[in-house]
Write a protein that holds these residues in place. Structure first.
Motif, PDB file in Angstrom:
ATOM      1  N   ALA A 535       0.830  -1.205   0.000  1.00 39.75           N
ATOM      2  CA  ALA A 535       0.000   0.000   0.000  1.00 39.75           C
ATOM      3  C   ALA A 535       0.865   1.257   0.000  1.00 39.75           C
ATOM      4  CB  ALA A 535      -0.934   0.003   1.202  1.00 39.75           C
ATOM      5  N   VAL A 536       1.919   1.279   0.829  1.00 39.02           N
ATOM      6  CA  VAL A 536       2.791   2.455   0.897  1.00 39.02           C
ATOM      7  C   VAL A 536       3.434   2.721  -0.452  1.00 39.02           C
ATOM      8  CG1 VAL A 536       4.952   3.344   1.837  1.00 39.02           C
ATOM      9  CG2 VAL A 536       3.251   2.356   3.365  1.00 39.02           C
ATOM     10  N   GLU A 537       3.916   1.669  -1.099  1.00 37.27           N
ATOM     11  CA  GLU A 537       4.571   1.830  -2.400  1.00 37.27           C
ATOM     12  C   GLU A 537       3.608   2.421  -3.432  1.00 37.27           C
ATOM     13  OE1 GLU A 537       6.825  -0.912  -5.796  1.00 37.27           O
ATOM     14  OE2 GLU A 537       6.333  -1.756  -3.821  1.00 37.27           O
ATOM     15  N   ILE A 538       2.379   1.897  -3.485  1.00 36.55           N
ATOM     16  CA  ILE A 538       1.394   2.375  -4.466  1.00 36.55           C
ATOM     17  C   ILE A 538       0.949   3.793  -4.140  1.00 36.55           C
ATOM     18  CG2 ILE A 538      -0.944   2.016  -5.339  1.00 36.55           C
ATOM     19  CD1 ILE A 538      -0.466  -0.997  -5.033  1.00 36.55           C
ATOM     20  N   LEU A 539       0.654   4.059  -2.873  1.00 35.56           N
ATOM     21  CA  LEU A 539       0.162   5.378  -2.483  1.00 35.56           C
ATOM     22  C   LEU A 539       1.229   6.446  -2.670  1.00 35.56           C
ATOM     23  CD1 LEU A 539      -1.857   4.390   0.713  1.00 35.56           C
ATOM     24  CD2 LEU A 539      -2.810   5.467  -1.336  1.00 35.56           C
ATOM     25  N   LEU A 564      -2.057   7.570   2.876  1.00 41.96           N
ATOM     26  CA  LEU A 564      -0.632   7.265   3.019  1.00 41.96           C
ATOM     27  C   LEU A 564      -0.168   7.561   4.445  1.00 41.96           C
ATOM     28  CD1 LEU A 564       2.135   6.489   1.904  1.00 41.96           C
ATOM     29  CD2 LEU A 564       2.372   8.844   1.033  1.00 41.96           C
ATOM     30  N   GLY A 565      -0.576   8.692   4.978  1.00 41.36           N
ATOM     31  CA  GLY A 565      -0.216   9.024   6.354  1.00 41.36           C
ATOM     32  C   GLY A 565      -0.723   7.986   7.337  1.00 41.36           C
ATOM     33  N   LEU A 569       1.555   5.593   9.779  1.00 42.06           N
ATOM     34  CA  LEU A 569       1.354   5.589  11.228  1.00 42.06           C
ATOM     35  C   LEU A 569       1.295   4.157  11.745  1.00 42.06           C
ATOM     36  CD1 LEU A 569       0.683   7.309  13.806  1.00 42.06           C
ATOM     37  CD2 LEU A 569      -1.719   6.912  13.248  1.00 42.06           C
ATOM     38  N   ARG A 570       0.590   3.302  11.028  1.00 47.66           N
ATOM     39  CA  ARG A 570       0.468   1.905  11.446  1.00 47.66           C
ATOM     40  C   ARG A 570       1.819   1.178  11.375  1.00 47.66           C
ATOM     41  NH1 ARG A 570      -5.104   1.235  11.442  1.00 47.66           N
ATOM     42  NH2 ARG A 570      -6.149   2.801  10.163  1.00 47.66           N
ATOM     43  N   GLU A 575       7.277  10.219  11.701  1.00 53.10           N
ATOM     44  CA  GLU A 575       7.625  11.509  11.098  1.00 53.10           C
ATOM     45  C   GLU A 575       7.000  11.647   9.708  1.00 53.10           C
ATOM     46  OE1 GLU A 575      11.802  12.089  11.132  1.00 53.10           O
ATOM     47  OE2 GLU A 575      11.960  12.205  13.324  1.00 53.10           O
ATOM     48  N   GLU A 576       7.098  10.574   8.914  1.00 53.16           N
ATOM     49  CA  GLU A 576       6.484  10.613   7.582  1.00 53.16           C
ATOM     50  C   GLU A 576       4.962  10.720   7.696  1.00 53.16           C
ATOM     51  OE1 GLU A 576       8.692   7.789   4.636  1.00 53.16           O
ATOM     52  OE2 GLU A 576       8.857   6.941   6.666  1.00 53.16           O
ATOM     53  N   ALA A 577       4.397   9.992   8.644  1.00 48.64           N
ATOM     54  CA  ALA A 577       2.941  10.043   8.839  1.00 48.64           C
ATOM     55  C   ALA A 577       2.489  11.459   9.159  1.00 48.64           C
ATOM     56  CB  ALA A 577       2.524   9.082   9.945  1.00 48.64           C
ATOM     57  N   ALA A 578       3.207  12.126  10.048  1.00 48.65           N
ATOM     58  CA  ALA A 578       2.851  13.494  10.414  1.00 48.65           C
ATOM     59  C   ALA A 578       2.961  14.426   9.214  1.00 48.65           C
ATOM     60  CB  ALA A 578       3.758  13.973  11.543  1.00 48.65           C
ATOM     61  N   LYS A 579       3.984  14.249   8.417  1.00 49.54           N
ATOM     62  CA  LYS A 579       4.214  15.113   7.257  1.00 49.54           C
ATOM     63  C   LYS A 579       3.076  14.989   6.244  1.00 49.54           C
ATOM     64  CE  LYS A 579       7.169  15.390   3.163  1.00 49.54           C
ATOM     65  NZ  LYS A 579       8.327  14.790   2.463  1.00 49.54           N
ATOM     66  N   PHE A 580       2.750  13.754   5.841  1.00 47.91           N
ATOM     67  CA  PHE A 580       1.747  13.579   4.795  1.00 47.91           C
ATOM     68  C   PHE A 580       0.335  13.915   5.290  1.00 47.91           C
ATOM     69  CE2 PHE A 580       5.108  10.713   3.068  1.00 47.91           C
ATOM     70  CZ  PHE A 580       5.296  11.393   1.874  1.00 47.91           C
TER      71      PHE A 580
END
Length: 740
Positions: A535-539, A564-565, A569-570, A575-580
């Motif tokens: 999912a991360v790769e596609i999103l 994506l965020g 998170l999961r 940090e990436e989750a917060a950004k997106f």
């Protein structure tokens, strides 16, 4: 010349140049006035009856208006009997005049009505003039004579079609009183009542009373009795006819009678007994309509939804419709639930459909086509900022709602039922173009309002319609929306398959933006299946490509960012989750104004910040998220937000406030029946109670739950003693639930 009535009221006047001296009856009885006998059964009008009787004491004229068959005459008769006999408010008696204004054969002119009243007042026929002015003068002189003797009269003027017909019969002074009924709205005084159909209990009770106390069918099958009342539109005329038909056949089950009424095309035929029919009552009003009003009345039956706007009615009729609609509403053939919208009573709609069926098929088809075009065109304009697919495909964008997006959303809210019904009708009629176009145009709005699951079956048929048209792009759009609807229903494998089919369609026609939007939806479906890495790769790829295609702040990219965020998170990539999620929340706030999606992104952002050790900043975002969820009554997500909010509040040292918030979260989780969410919040709350020494409350909430280490208050040194847990997350096991 004179007459002699023992104990009467002496009256002398000059009539047609002659002096007349007669004795008037001291009290006008039903035998003289024609007042109908009191109804054997009367149900559900207690408040209205009390209002009318009270108004007759305070106002010289009281009007009661309403649609055909709603029970105006029955109410007026009961009010007259109560005011006269039960309460003694009119010692002079009651004059009753039925004008039959809507019946060509029996209609009374003002002259005929006045002559009838004067005969009821015992004026000899030879002294009743033919001239209307003379009649009016004599009538009012008689009323004055009663007033002098303090014998107050009530004049009931039933079934008038307008003020001009009723005016000559109204008392000229404020001593006597008049009660006037009409199918048309009247302006004859300050005391006015619009009579509505009965409520369910009163409607069922009316059927019970007409059947009699020895008939147990209503008590034995309350559900069928209520169903019968609903199918009669709670209209007293229809209910009385239904009860009479049931009384004719004492062994007929109520359920079978209700099943017969449920057949819409036969309902008006079924609501007929001898000479008494619902259809005839409606027809009397319809026959008085001017041609242009009658035409609009028939055409309104073509609207598939519960009501129609003035603008849509104008497109339907290809005419300026506002005055025509107002005239139909004054005649109570249509209703105005609120200004600018018009609808039928259920039975009147059936009557209008019957009348429309007699019109030329070509005219009906043209009118329906105009209405459908209006709905598609205006929906496209209203959804322009919500639906990337519409925005990206419009070479000449509709500009009606540009700069006023909230007005577009309001239009879609107002017309939602019509748009849903229009889509269903188009698919039932095999209209492939409309079957797929309307759902596609509405896609962004359906997602905004979280109603896509209501459209799953329609979207499945939209796919079939798109294929039937050979329109690959439209078919792909339908597949894409169907996939989103299936996701909301939890049918995740089917959702992923639908997204793949959409991607395939868009690749075939080289629609890159839509392809990437569909890919993002595929990524979300995979994430909900727990396939986070894929999912991360596609999103991530979809987010970048959508930005390259010019969709930086569009709906599709905003949702991809949010999803994506959530996946990050999961995976613990905070940090990436917060950004997106921060970027997603900003897009949903402006320009999309999607508060629920914004709140979901804020919940993700706040959770990530909290996990990163910044509870103060987390609370800022969680607070805004909770406000949105509370406003839109999204209780599951509100409970999830409050769970994180309570943990962050605890970590800042606000222990009592944290407990308060967590208690609310537990209550919300219980209210929505989410046992998993409740268990998580209870886990945090029990630990909080234990840390505060409130062991009894902790034991009562979860007796088997063991206490664990809690986060320290602000300012605790980094290397706190064991048990204070200086760097760990509050309660040691905070997490967000999938789909929360």
């Amino acid at each position: 010349m004179g007459n002699h009535i023992s104990g009467g009221i002496f009256f002398g006047a000059v009539v047609m140049g002659q002096r007349v001296e007669i004795t008037l009856p001291r009290e006008i009885t039903p035998a003289l006035s024609g007042l109908p006998r009191r109804g054997r059964v009367f149900s559900g009008r207690g408040d209205e009856l009390a209002t009318i009787v009270g108004d007759l004491e305070r106002s010289p004229v009281v009007t009661v208006v309403g649609m055909p068959g709603v029970g105006k005459t029955a109410l007026a008769v009961e009010a007259a009997w109560r005011a006269w006999k039960d309460e003694g408010r009119f010692p002079g008696g009651v004059l009753f005049v039925e004008l039959h204004s809507y019946d060509e054969r029996n209609r009374l002119s003002p002259q005929q009505a006045l002559a009838q009243v004067l005969r009821a007042l015992a004026i000899p026929p030879e002294h009743i003039p033919n001239d209307e002015q003379e009649l009016t003068r004599l009538y009012r002189s008689v009323l004055a004579a009663y007033a002098e003797q303090e014998r107050r009269l009530l004049v009931v003027v039933d079934d008038t079609s307008g003020e001009e017909q009723a005016e000559p019969l109204l008392p000229a002074d404020d001593y006597h009183a008049a009660l006037v009924t009409s199918r048309h709205k009247l302006v004859l005084g300050e005391a006015r009542m619009v009579l509505r159909p009965l409520d369910t209990d009163a409607a069922v009770e009316l059927v019970r009373r007409v059947l009699g106390r020895d008939d147990g069918r209503v008590d034995g099958d309350r559900a069928s009795a209520e169903r019968t009342a609903d199918l009669c539109g709670h209209l007293p005329l229809a209910l009385r006819i239904s009860a009479a038909l049931l009384a004719d056949l004492p062994v007929k089950p109520l359920s079978e009678f209700a099943a017969e009424l449920a057949e819409a095309h036969r309902r008006l035929d079924a609501l007929s007994r001898d000479e008494r029919t619902v259809r005839a009552a409606f027809d009397l009003s319809y026959q008085r309509l001017p041609p242009e009003q009658a035409r609009l009345f028939r055409l309104l039956a073509l609207n598939p939804g519960p009501d129609i706007s003035t603008e849509a009615a104008g497109r339907l009729a290809d005419a300026v419709a506002d005055r025509l609609l107002e005239s139909l509403a004054r005649a109570h053939l249509i209703e105005a639930p609120r200004w600018g919208r018009w609808g039928f009573h259920d039975l009147v709609r059936l009557f209008a459909e019957e009348r429309a069926a007699a019109d030329a098929a070509g005219e009906l088809a043209a009118a329906e086509q105009r209405l459908n075009a209006y709905y598609v065109e205006t929906a496209a304009a209203a959804a322009l900022n919500l639906n990337d697919l519409v925005a990206m495909s419009n070479d000449d964008p509709l500009t009606r709602f540009l700069g006023n997006e909230s007005a577009g959303i309001k239009w879609l809210d107002d017309e939602y039922a019509n748009l849903l019904a229009a889509t269903a009708r188009a698919q039932a009629d095999g209209h492939y173009g409309l079957s797929v176009t309307l759902p596609v145009v509405l896609g962004g709005y359906l997602r905004l309002r979280r109603v896509l699951p209501q459209w799953t079956a329609l979207l499945e048929r939209a796919v079939v319609a798109g294929k039937g048209l050979g329109e690959v792009e439209l078919t792909g759009m339908a597949w894409d929306l169907l996939g989103l609807a299936l996701q909301e229903e939890g049918r995740l494998e089917e959702a992923a398959d639908a997204a793949r089919r959409a991607v395939k369609c868009f690749r075939k026609v080289r629609e890159r933006f839509r392809e990437n939007a569909a890919l993002s939806h595929l990524g979300t479906a995979l994430a909900r299946q727990g396939r986070y890495t894929e999912a991360v790769e596609i999103l991530r790829s979809a987010v970048d490509r959508l930005e390259e295609e010019g969709g930086g702040a569009m709906t599709s990219r905003a949702h991809a960012l949010k999803d994506l965020g959530d996946v990050l998170l999961r995976l613990g990539r905070f940090e990436e989750a917060a950004k997106f999620s921060e970027e997603a929340a900003r897009c949903f706030w402006m320009p999309l104004r999607d508060e629920i999606s914004e709140a979901e992104a804020l919940l993700c952002q706040g959770s990530a910040l909290f996990a990163l050790g910044d509870p103060a900043m987390a609370l800022v975002h969680l607070n805004r998220a909770s406000e949105h969820f509370r406003k839109h009554e999204n209780l599951v997500r509100l409970a999830s937000t409050l769970n994180v909010y309570g943990c962050a509040t605890w970590s800042l040292g606000y222990r009592d406030r944290a407990v308060e918030v967590l208690c609310e979260a537990v209550g919300l989780a219980e209210e929505v029946g989410d046992d998993g969410l409740r268990a998580e919040v209870v886990d945090n709350l029990v630990t909080a109670y234990t840390a505060l020494g409130r062991t009894e409350e902790a034991a009562r909430l979860a007796p088997a739950h063991g206490a664990r280490a809690l986060p320290p208050p602000p300012g605790t040194p980094p290397h706190a003693p064991a048990g204070t847990g200086s760097r760990r997350r509050p309660f040691g096991r905070f997490r967000r639930r999938p789909g929360a």
